[in-house]
Design an enzyme around this catalytic site. Structure first.
Site, PDB file in Angstrom:
ATOM      1  N   THR A  22     -12.619 -10.220 -37.858  1.00  0.00           N
ATOM      2  CA  THR A  22     -13.016 -11.366 -37.042  1.00  0.00           C
ATOM      3  C   THR A  22     -11.879 -12.336 -36.813  1.00  0.00           C
ATOM      4  O   THR A  22     -11.762 -12.939 -35.739  1.00  0.00           O
ATOM      5  CB  THR A  22     -14.201 -12.094 -37.711  1.00  0.00           C
ATOM      6  N   ASP A  71     -12.369  -2.480 -37.223  1.00  0.00           N
ATOM      7  CA  ASP A  71     -13.375  -3.303 -37.885  1.00  0.00           C
ATOM      8  C   ASP A  71     -13.386  -2.898 -39.356  1.00  0.00           C
ATOM      9  O   ASP A  71     -13.232  -1.720 -39.687  1.00  0.00           O
ATOM     10  CB  ASP A  71     -14.744  -3.043 -37.253  1.00  0.00           C
ATOM     11  N   THR A 103     -14.044  -9.173 -43.359  1.00  0.00           N
ATOM     12  CA  THR A 103     -14.658  -9.603 -44.612  1.00  0.00           C
ATOM     13  C   THR A 103     -15.605  -8.577 -45.221  1.00  0.00           C
ATOM     14  O   THR A 103     -15.809  -8.574 -46.443  1.00  0.00           O
ATOM     15  CB  THR A 103     -15.431 -10.916 -44.415  1.00  0.00           C
ATOM     16  N   ASP A 104     -16.195  -7.707 -44.409  1.00  0.00           N
ATOM     17  CA  ASP A 104     -17.258  -6.841 -44.925  1.00  0.00           C
ATOM     18  C   ASP A 104     -16.803  -5.939 -46.063  1.00  0.00           C
ATOM     19  O   ASP A 104     -17.554  -5.698 -47.014  1.00  0.00           O
ATOM     20  CB  ASP A 104     -17.848  -5.993 -43.795  1.00  0.00           C
ATOM     21  N   GLN A 291     -26.667  -4.435 -61.843  1.00  0.00           N
ATOM     22  CA  GLN A 291     -27.028  -4.888 -60.504  1.00  0.00           C
ATOM     23  C   GLN A 291     -26.911  -6.404 -60.377  1.00  0.00           C
ATOM     24  O   GLN A 291     -26.822  -6.922 -59.264  1.00  0.00           O
ATOM     25  CB  GLN A 291     -28.464  -4.465 -60.178  1.00  0.00           C
ATOM     26  N   CYS A 292     -26.916  -7.116 -61.503  1.00  0.00           N
ATOM     27  CA  CYS A 292     -26.811  -8.577 -61.470  1.00  0.00           C
ATOM     28  C   CYS A 292     -25.386  -8.972 -61.104  1.00  0.00           C
ATOM     29  O   CYS A 292     -24.431  -8.461 -61.695  1.00  0.00           O
ATOM     30  CB  CYS A 292     -27.160  -9.179 -62.826  1.00  0.00           C
TER      31      CYS A 292
END
Length: 355
Positions: A22, A71, A103-104, A291-292
């Protein structure tokens, strides 16, 4: 290579590597109604027109475009290899490196590079933006300019931050500790399990005890063998044996990042433990991460994780999923001995995990 500031300067030199994202976009102002308002890449050699402040910096800035511009959703391990090779090629010519990246997948790239660059004694800072550089309210200018300033900064004659980092929205984070958490706000990245390395306000304040200290005498090198025969398996309540078995039966699979509950816990179903044990027996390396976002795996703390430890699942401690999967790729690319890979994975290589 484009030189944005061609006057030799003893204050140092920075190589900016533009990959896409971006930050380097502008809105299409063409007469075609179907295209007006769409984002499109602009000629990044004209960046000085978008950020004229670069011309007033007291260090040299050179730019390389990593062709083709992509991208960040299209980033693959081959892109990491090209970035590592670009840094290696120009390592002796420049004092630091800034990578402009979407950023992704920025946290994946930062993590991968941290493991691929050995004995790194210079800053490698990734940055990007949530809004295009041509927009009035863009965060691109501040992110780019401050990333350049941090990359050029030296303390006692040494680089201030000789490691792979992400700079975004006033915070400098260790690259392999960062995660993207926002897609609509400027504070896109955070680091739950490790303090920020610097905060940029009126002044740039460094959190020195948490910045890596490098032996500048050690020779810099890169690792370009990356094995992507890996996967991420996220557990959820009610997950079926067919799902687990299908994932573990992927042809050529060598590594699995198992995203577990809480402190590394899994359901106590016998079939799950047996499926994981059988995969490990076949030579698949299975690592356990929480997962936390601020979680830490402590295998054996609860009965539900004790079995994992017994069958040979490797604890990922407080690593992010992004760091775990890229570390696994790099280790698998370098090693064939499963036990050696498991042993190395359980040890901190670049400050990606706590003791």
């Amino acid at each position: 290579m484009l030189h944005l500031n061609i006057t030799p300067n003893p204050a140092g030199s920075i190589l900016v590597i533009y990959t896409g994202g971006t930050l380097g976009m502008v809105y299409d102002r063409s007469a075609d109604p179907a295209k007006t308002g769409q984002l499109m890449p602009f000629d990044f050699s004209q960046v000085i027109e978008k950020v004229p402040e670069i011309g007033r910096l007291d260090f040299d800035v050179s730019l390389i475009n990593l062709e083709p511009i992509i991208d960040s959703s299209d980033v693959k391990p081959t892109v990491w290899v090209r970035l590592a090779q670009t840094i290696e090629t120009h390592y002796d010519q420049f004092d630091s490196f800034v990578i402009l990246h979407g950023t992704d997948t920025m946290a994946y790239t930062a993590s991968a590079l941290s493991f691929m660059l050995t004995n790194l004694g210079k800053p490698v800072i990734l940055t990007g933006a949530q809004l295009p550089i041509g927009v009035a309210r863009t965060d691109a200018r501040e992110n780019l300019l401050t990333a350049l300033e941090i990359a050029a900064d030296r303390q006692d004659g040494r680089p201030a931050v000789p490691e792979v980092c992400i700079y975004f929205n006033s915070l400098l984070l260790r690259g392999n500790r960062a995660k993207k958490r926002e897609s609509v706000h400027f504070n896109a990245f955070h680091s739950e399990n490790y303090p920020h390395l610097a905060m940029a306000g009126v002044r740039i304040e460094y959190n020195r005890p948490f910045i890596a200290r490098q032996d500048m005498a050690l020779p810099f090198s890169i690792s370009t063998a990356v094995d992507d025969n890996v996967t991420i398996l996220k557990l959820f309540p009610g997950i079926k044996p067919a799902v687990i078995n299908a994932v573990l039966a992927i042809p050529g699979l060598r590594g699995v990042v198992l995203e577990t509950f809480g402190a590394g816990n899994v359901p106590t179903d016998a079939w799950l433990a047996e499926a994981l044990r059988a995969a490990i027996a076949r030579g698949v390396v299975i690592v356990n991460v929480s997962q936390c976002e601020g979680g830490r795996v402590t295998q054996g703390q609860y009965q539900t994780s004790t079995r994992l430890q017994q069958i040979g699942v490797v604890s990922g401690a407080d690593m992010t999923t992004e760091a775990a999967i890229t570390k696994l790729m790099v280790l698998l690319g370098q090693e064939t001995d499963t036990k050696s890979i498991e042993r190395q994975f359980g040890q901190s290589m670049r400050g990606e995990m706590g003791n």
